[in-house]
Design a protein around this motif. Structure first.
Motif, short mmCIF file in Angstrom:
data_model
loop_
_atom_site.label_atom_id
_atom_site.label_comp_id
_atom_site.label_asym_id
_atom_site.label_seq_id
_atom_site.Cartn_x
_atom_site.Cartn_y
_atom_site.Cartn_z
N GLN A 67 0.88 -1.17 0.00
CA GLN A 67 0.00 0.00 0.00
C GLN A 67 0.92 1.22 0.00
N GLY A 68 0.43 2.32 -0.57
CA GLY A 68 1.27 3.51 -0.60
C GLY A 68 0.45 4.78 -0.56
N VAL A 69 1.11 5.85 -0.14
CA VAL A 69 0.51 7.17 -0.08
C VAL A 69 1.41 8.15 -0.82
N GLU A 70 0.83 8.97 -1.69
CA GLU A 70 1.59 9.99 -2.42
C GLU A 70 0.65 11.16 -2.74
N PRO A 71 0.90 12.34 -2.17
CA PRO A 71 0.03 13.49 -2.41
C PRO A 71 0.07 14.03 -3.84
N ASN A 72 1.19 13.84 -4.54
CA ASN A 72 1.36 14.47 -5.86
C ASN A 72 0.64 13.67 -6.94
N LEU A 73 -0.27 14.34 -7.65
CA LEU A 73 -1.10 13.68 -8.66
C LEU A 73 -0.27 13.11 -9.80
N ASN A 74 0.69 13.86 -10.31
CA ASN A 74 1.50 13.39 -11.42
C ASN A 74 2.28 12.13 -11.05
N ALA A 75 2.83 12.11 -9.85
CA ALA A 75 3.57 10.93 -9.38
C ALA A 75 2.65 9.72 -9.26
N ARG A 76 1.44 9.95 -8.76
CA ARG A 76 0.47 8.84 -8.63
C ARG A 76 0.11 8.26 -9.99
N LYS A 77 -0.02 9.13 -10.98
CA LYS A 77 -0.34 8.66 -12.34
C LYS A 77 0.79 7.78 -12.90
N ILE A 78 2.03 8.20 -12.69
CA ILE A 78 3.18 7.42 -13.16
C ILE A 78 3.23 6.07 -12.44
N ALA A 79 2.95 6.07 -11.14
CA ALA A 79 2.93 4.83 -10.36
C ALA A 79 1.85 3.89 -10.87
N LEU A 80 0.69 4.43 -11.21
CA LEU A 80 -0.42 3.61 -11.70
C LEU A 80 -0.06 2.92 -13.00
N GLU A 81 0.72 3.60 -13.83
CA GLU A 81 1.19 2.98 -15.08
C GLU A 81 2.09 1.77 -14.81
N LYS A 82 2.68 1.73 -13.62
CA LYS A 82 3.51 0.60 -13.21
C LYS A 82 2.71 -0.46 -12.46
N GLY A 83 1.39 -0.22 -12.33
CA GLY A 83 0.53 -1.18 -11.63
C GLY A 83 0.46 -0.95 -10.13
N ILE A 84 0.89 0.22 -9.67
CA ILE A 84 0.87 0.54 -8.24
C ILE A 84 -0.16 1.64 -7.99
N HIS A 85 -1.23 1.29 -7.28
CA HIS A 85 -2.27 2.27 -6.94
C HIS A 85 -1.93 2.92 -5.60
N LEU A 86 -1.81 4.24 -5.61
CA LEU A 86 -1.44 4.97 -4.40
C LEU A 86 -2.60 5.81 -3.90
#
Length: 285
Positions: free
Chosen positions: A118-137
């Motif tokens: 599980q992860g937490v990240e306030p920055n929207l752009n970073a969350r979008k990049i993570a989601l492309e890697k299969g990591i939902h933050l």
């Protein structure tokens, strides 16, 4: 207890630092002597605006400049070390929460090695990049308030947190009884911090609100009846921070000078224990 602590009281002057990443503004870094902790003042009202920059590499995965490329190489090595560290605790459930997860690389490595992530990240752009890697933050820590974790990691995150003592209390409540909190933060008592002074890149005002020593981390978590069990060095940080600091001081990175300053910092820290950045392994009392 946490609501009664005002870290902005009884501050003494320490130095003045410039925001080299976004605004060019100048901030005061003052010392809270009781905690041996430095405090950035004032805190901008729109603090989130100070993270909106391509130069803020942990949110972008950039590989353009020399500094970007060095950062990415060091990151790959660091990810292996971080995984080895959390694997060393031999926890059966293997649940990990990464706070300030950036673009999700650490959690991806954990996920590929049978950890439930599980992860937490306030920055929207970073969350979008993570989601492309299969990591939902998640955007906010409060979204996980009903869960408990074996491992909670904050890799260079605690220095960004506004309501410090309340946040540490929240971390404690998210940790399983036999779990570990792993906190990595810059160390303003290191050789490179003392050498570069107000050019030291790890001051990173105003994004870094707090600047920790060993004493401050021990006291802050001690307030919540938690114990620092182990302190480990982050040796690569000295080199990367020196590269950035040289850039701030002279206008260019000066790789050779930065290498020797980073090396000197690590050599001196081998005796003093005051590495450029430190990892704290924290557990319930």
């Amino acid at each position: 207890m946490s609501n009664k602590i005002d870290f902005y009281k009884n501050l003494d002057p320490y130095l003045e630092c410039k925001d080299y990443t976004v605004s060019g503004e100048t901030y005061q870094v003052q010392i809270n002597k009781e905690y041996e902790m430095l405090v950035t003042t004032p805190v901008p009202k729109q603090l989130g605006d100070y993270y909106e920059s391509e130069a803020y590499i942990s949110h972008t995965d950039a590989k353009k400049s020399l500094l970007d490329k060095v950062y990415q190489v060091v990151k790959k090595i660091a990810l292996k070390k971080k995984l080895k560290l959390i694997n060393s605790f031999n926890l059966s459930d293997k649940t990990v929460l990464d706070i300030g997860a950036g673009t999700g690389d650490f959690l991806k490595v954990c996920q590929n090695n049978t950890w439930k992530v599980q992860g937490v990240e306030p920055n929207l752009n970073a969350r979008k990049i993570a989601l492309e890697k299969g990591i939902h933050l998640q955007e906010h820590l409060e979204q996980l308030s009903n869960k408990k974790f074996d491992i909670i990691t904050l890799w260079h995150v605690l220095e960004h947190v506004e309501h410090l003592q309340d946040y540490i209390k929240t971390l404690k409540n998210l940790l399983k009884e036999n779990g570990r909190i792993i906190v990595a933060v810059p160390n303003y008592k290191s050789f490179d911090a003392n050498y570069y002074t107000n050019y030291w890149a790890a001051f990173d005002v105003p994004r870094h609100l707090w600047h920790f020593s060993k004493t401050s981390i021990i006291k802050l978590f001690g307030n919540e009846k938690m114990t620092v069990a182990t302190i480990l060095p982050m040796k690569f940080d000295a080199f990367y921070v020196a590269l950035l600091s040289e850039k701030y001081k002279h206008g260019s990175a000066k790789p050779l000078t930065a290498f020797f300053k980073g090396l000197t910092s690590n050599i001196k820290a081998a005796r003093s224990g005051e590495y450029s950045s430190l990892i704290y392994i924290i557990k319930h009392n």
